[in-house]
Design an enzyme around this catalytic site. Structure first.
Site, PDB file in Angstrom:
ATOM      1  N   GLU A 495      73.482  30.782   9.265  1.00 43.22           N
ATOM      2  CA  GLU A 495      72.947  30.216  10.499  1.00 43.22           C
ATOM      3  C   GLU A 495      72.870  31.328  11.556  1.00 43.22           C
ATOM      4  OE1 GLU A 495      74.339  26.332  11.220  1.00 43.22           O
ATOM      5  OE2 GLU A 495      72.918  26.018  12.834  1.00 43.22           O
ATOM      6  N   GLU A 765      84.680  25.304  15.445  1.00 41.28           N
ATOM      7  CA  GLU A 765      83.544  24.421  15.706  1.00 41.28           C
ATOM      8  C   GLU A 765      83.996  22.963  15.813  1.00 41.28           C
ATOM      9  OE1 GLU A 765      80.743  24.398  12.455  1.00 41.28           O
ATOM     10  OE2 GLU A 765      79.122  23.667  13.727  1.00 41.28           O
TER      11      GLU A 765
HETATM   12  C1  BGC Z   1      75.060  24.629  15.280  1.00 40.44           C
HETATM   13  C2  BGC Z   1      75.482  24.178  16.635  1.00 40.44           C
HETATM   14  C3  BGC Z   1      74.305  23.617  17.327  1.00 40.44           C
HETATM   15  C4  BGC Z   1      73.924  22.415  16.530  1.00 40.44           C
HETATM   16  C5  BGC Z   1      72.828  21.598  17.103  1.00 40.44           C
HETATM   17  C6  BGC Z   1      74.625  23.437  14.512  1.00 40.44           C
HETATM   18  O1  BGC Z   1      74.229  23.723  13.243  1.00 40.44           O
HETATM   19  O2  BGC Z   1      76.047  25.322  14.626  1.00 40.44           O
HETATM   20  O3  BGC Z   1      76.407  24.861  17.266  1.00 40.44           O
HETATM   21  O4  BGC Z   1      74.379  23.414  18.673  1.00 40.44           O
HETATM   22  O5  BGC Z   1      73.660  22.713  15.193  1.00 40.44           O
HETATM   23  O6  BGC Z   1      73.240  20.402  17.232  1.00 40.44           O
END
Ligand code: BGC
Length: 915
Positions: A495, A765
């Site tokens: 990501e 997270e």
């Molecule tokens: C990310 C987040 C992001 C989100 C959107 C995720 O995959 O890691 O931090 O804001 O998607 O909702």
């Protein structure tokens, strides 16, 4: 920013006798920066902004600048010759020392100018001229690009081919006065001159919205030229062509790597010569067989080409290159700070897991790579794998990296001790597995190389609770790892994207921790560049998710981050430059909301990752997305109205503040009961309504009461990305600081300290990324280095330490110092290096006394709140209040406030009666 000088001077002066400085030495000027940068080379701004700091003795109080004079010349020696100045501002009566716009004639491309400044202080004492500083323009006119883009001849259309190398030799026949190389690539580049790396910058040219803007770098290579020379470069796929996003996407910006460089040599006889990329360069692939940001690098040292980037190398078996016609009019000078290797970490242990894996523990979840030292036979391999955590059995765990292979493979040439670092990849890790290794490794085999955008650390916060101090450490490491040219969500899985919501909620904390002015200035240009024609801001910037965007709280980044920059650095230009982008977003929301001024029915991320429960009666916390969307619509419109006023657009200021009024009314009619209860009875909903000032005065205490009751009944927070940054602030602003401190000090899930108790070294997270029994949250989304929840840092600095911005005098020109006790803390030490110099706020409780030490930089003023004090019992610097401080002493909420000027002060007063 160049703030180190002032720290030095304050420390030095603190060591000297105070009485000595009562003589009031003339103020000095130091810390000169241009566009926030220290002697920048190759900038694009035609009218750059100049800033400096006044350095006064720490015991010298109330120092202000009354006037300044700037002079600019083509050389240091010309600065003192009036007739040879390019610009002399003359004496300007002003206390402005930050972002003073260069007002001289327009500069040419590639022009270096020197500048210095002197100031008159408020006692009419004149400083000496500062040490000279300089700035140098880059290529301001695209017509000056003489180089051609080059590419290797092979059909270069797949990603992760071996990396192409390029080279060219050339003589220099005259005496060189100066030489600059202007360089960029489609893909990433490393540039060498005569075998040496031209700079320590990494991941150049950086990540921008490549179809619209590609940065080029300028390097001064004057000292590197010889009579015979060789320029060499290696290209990597990087963000341009490598894997990007979780859907197996690659070649996002194009399928062909290309390189562009132009070396401009100025000889002492005044003539110039340009060595540029073109058909006469040669190319070949070498030892880097594969290099991908997510997957890692494979390097075969047997295929090295010793001396390839030096003169005299036989390149007869290298291929010619082709010229390719990519545009140069999208090339821009960098505005941010480069990524660099900023720290080295030695492993704390080498362990063998129950599965038998050999694993180094670096002791810190870090971002970068490993420098490997190894000895073995030709063809032996070292395979390094990277992980953030061990699983509950203590085995190496990589499932949360999803498809990112995060593996570096080194194949030995068998030539004594070999040292290797990868080139165009990075990993987010604390643990390194040696999957293959010849012989028996020891701790010296690996060194962690920490990389990030080279921002200066501006904030420190420590307190009597070691877990909270550790939380601050984790927040700062989260920022280090995720400020890698763009603000990313996470640094480890497939990501690593510039998620706008994460950036938005964390931006104020970020601006306390590090100097992020150049970093965000650069990124905001991409926010505007990638904004969709209808005004939606894509979910990630640079946008590689194919134009999906417009989610509430995420897209608002285009208004909130410039606003944060204005508050933190006093930067008005960023408001002017980003204004069209901000307005387009508000207009989009207005269109979606329509005449009822409610933004309903659209899809959003909502209060992402909020507290969820498996209880059958579901006491989780879901905040209605329509409520969040309308709340943010109102907040962003309010900010836009304010911003329009600040930049002198009266019509828009009126229009948008009127619109904000209507949205507020609609919000109340739709989402608020007459008793102040919100339709989504969640902590996030109350935090939004209260902190965005959406409620009528009479309902504020009621809504705050509902919020407090919710916090009490759960006994913990229930917020996700949207509510978390606002929660403690809202509670403490409305009389419930005890609850805010309860949330801060809570150690069980969900809380900020739960991960700390589990040994976290960065912010997770998920509130429960790893559960007490060692099992993990959903593998599909479980990063252990995600800064969003670290947004609590703002409250630590502003409320607990008490260092606050005055929005009426932004950039810390006027500072609001307002410390708060709570949570059983007995001391807090905090510092922030502002554009004016260091601000300190240290409080402690000693016996029955509250002792508060502050430092206010020269050319600023402050209002200090002393909780629980009364004017009669406060001692300042061991004497009773006198002068301005006494005159301005006024009661507030159980304490007193005083106004003061720059200097170093210690306040002491009895604790009794204090809140
Ligand atoms: C990310 C987040 C992001 C989100 C959107 C995720 O995959 O890691 O931090 O804001 O998607 O909702």
């Amino acid at each position: 920013m160049k703030k180190k000088y002032l720290i030095f001077s304050i420390v030095t002066m603190m060591c000297c006798s105070v009485a000595h400085f009562k003589l009031m030495a003339a103020v000095q000027v130091a810390g000169l920066v241009c566009e926030y940068l220290d002697n920048p080379v190759g900038i694009g701004a035609g009218q750059p902004r100049l800033s400096w700091q006044l350095s006064a003795a720490s015991s010298d109080e109330n120092v202000m600048q009354a006037a300044y004079e700037i002079r600019v010349a083509g050389s240091v020696s010309d600065l003192s010759k009036k007739s040879r100045l390019i610009w002399d501002s003359g004496k300007v009566d002003s206390d402005r020392s930050v972002d003073v716009v260069y007002g001289g004639p327009a500069l040419k491309s590639m022009q270096r100018v020197y500048w210095q400044v002197r100031v008159w202080d408020n006692r009419n004492k004149l400083s000496s001229w500062s040490e000279p500083a300089f700035w140098e323009t880059g290529i301001l006119d695209p017509g000056m690009w003489k180089a051609s883009w080059i590419s290797s001849l092979e059909t270069d259309t797949a990603w992760s081919k071996p990396c192409p190398y390029f080279r060219k030799e050339f003589p220099v026949r005259k005496t060189v006065k100066s030489a600059r190389v202007y360089v960029t690539s489609r893909g990433l580049y490393e540039l060498f001159l005569n075998g040496e790396k031209v700079s320590q910058d990494l991941f150049t040219p950086g990540w921008t919205s490549y179809n619209k803007r590609i940065q080029y770098q300028t390097y001064d290579v004057t000292g590197m030229l010889r009579s015979q020379n060789c320029l060499g470069a290696i290209l990597g796929d990087g963000w341009f062509r490598g894997n990007i996003g979780w859907a197996g996407q690659h070649n996002y910006y194009g399928d062909q790597l290309a390189f562009l460089a132009q070396l401009v040599i100025t000889y002492s006889d005044g003539s110039t010569e340009i060595i540029a990329t073109g058909k006469d360069w040669k190319s070949k692939t070498g030892a880097i067989l594969e290099s991908d940001i997510y997957n890692g690098e494979t390097y075969d040292a047997r295929m090295e080409m010793p001396g390839w980037n030096k003169t005299g190398f036989d390149d007869s078996n290298w291929a010619n290159v082709k010229e390719v016609s990519f545009p140069v009019n999208i090339l821009v000078a960098p505005q941010g700070v480069p990524v660099r290797a900023v720290q080295e970490i030695k492993p704390v242990k080498l362990l063998v897991t129950p599965k038998g894996e050999k694993v180094f523990d670096m002791g810190q979840n870090m971002v970068g790579w490993i420098r490997l030292k190894v000895q073995g036979k030709k063809g032996d391999r070292v395979v390094l794998k990277f992980a953030e955590v061990l699983d509950k059995e203590g085995n190496f765990y990589t499932a949360n990296l999803r498809s990112a292979k995060a593996t570096d493979t080194y194949i030995l040439k068998g030539d004594g001790e070999e040292v290797y670092e990868p080139h165009f990849t990075f990993h987010g890790f604390r643990f390194v597995e040696l999957d293959e290794f010849p012989g028996t490794p020891d701790l010296n085999a690996v060194t962690g190389i920490v990389i990030h955008s080279d921002m200066e650390q501006t904030g420190t916060f420590a307190c009597s609770d070691s877990l909270v101090t550790r939380l601050q450490h984790n927040i700062q490491w989260g920022q280090r790892g995720n400020f890698l040219d763009v603000p990313t969500d996470c640094p480890q899985r497939d990501e690593r994207l510039g998620w706008t919501g994460d950036a938005q909620v964390f931006s104020m904390t970020a601006a306390y921790n590090f100097d992020v002015a150049p970093f965000y200035t650069k990124w905001l240009k991409d926010v505007a560049a990638d904004q969709l024609p209808d005004g939606r801001v894509p979910h990630v910037i640079p946008d590689v998710l194919k134009k999906s965007g417009g989610s509430t709280a995420w897209a608002d980044v285009c208004i909130i981050v410039p606003w944060t920059m204005y508050l933190s650095y006093g930067d008005k230009r960023i408001l002017e430059e980003q204004y069209p982008s901000m307005k387009a977003w508000v207009e989009y929301m207005k269109g979606r909301a329509g005449d009822d001024n409610l933004w309903t029915g659209d899809d959003h991320f909502g209060d992402w990752l909020a507290f969820a429960s498996t209880r059958s009666d579901y006491t989780g916390a879901t905040t209605e997305k329509d409520l969040i969307a309308t709340a943010y619509y109102c907040y962003s419109t309010t900010l836009l109205g304010k911003i329009a006023g600040i930049i002198g657009n009266k019509a828009d200021a009126e229009q948008y503040s009127a619109l904000a009024g209507k949205i507020k009314k609609a919000f109340n009619a739709e989402f608020v009961t007459p008793n102040g209860r919100l339709v989504s009875h969640t902590q996030t909903a109350y935090a939004l309504a209260l902190s965005f000032n959406l409620l009528p005065d009479e309902l504020i205490p009621k809504a705050a009461g509902y919020l407090a009751n919710d916090v009490k009944s759960f006994g913990h927070l229930t917020t996700g990305f949207v509510g978390t940054p606002l929660l403690c602030k809202t509670l403490s602003d409305h009389g419930y600081a005890d609850l805010a401190f309860m949330l801060l000090m809570r150690k069980a899930y969900p809380s900020w300290l739960y991960p700390v108790t589990q040994g976290a070294t960065t912010i997770w997270e998920r509130w429960d990324g790893q559960k007490p029994d060692g099992s993990f949250q959903d593998v599909g989304m479980n990063s252990f280095n995600h800064y969003a929840y670290g947004a609590i840092g703002e409250w630590l600095y502003t409320y607990v330490a008490g260092i606050n911005i005055d929005p009426a005098n932004p950039g810390y020109k006027h500072i609001l110092l307002s410390p708060h006790e709570g949570g059983g803390l007995t001391y807090v030490n905090a510092e922030f290096l502002s554009m004016y110099g260091p601000i300190r706020s240290d409080w402690k409780q000693e016996g029955n006394e509250f002792i508060y030490d502050v430092v206010i930089p020269a050319n600023t003023t402050a209002t200090v709140s002393l909780p629980g004090a009364d004017a009669g019992s406060v001692m300042v610097n061991a004497a009773a209040l006198t002068g301005k401080m006494k005159e301005t002493a006024r009661p507030y909420d159980g304490g007193i406030k005083v106004d003061l000027g720059s200097g170093k002060y210690q306040f002491r007063y009895p604790v009794s009666g204090k809140k």
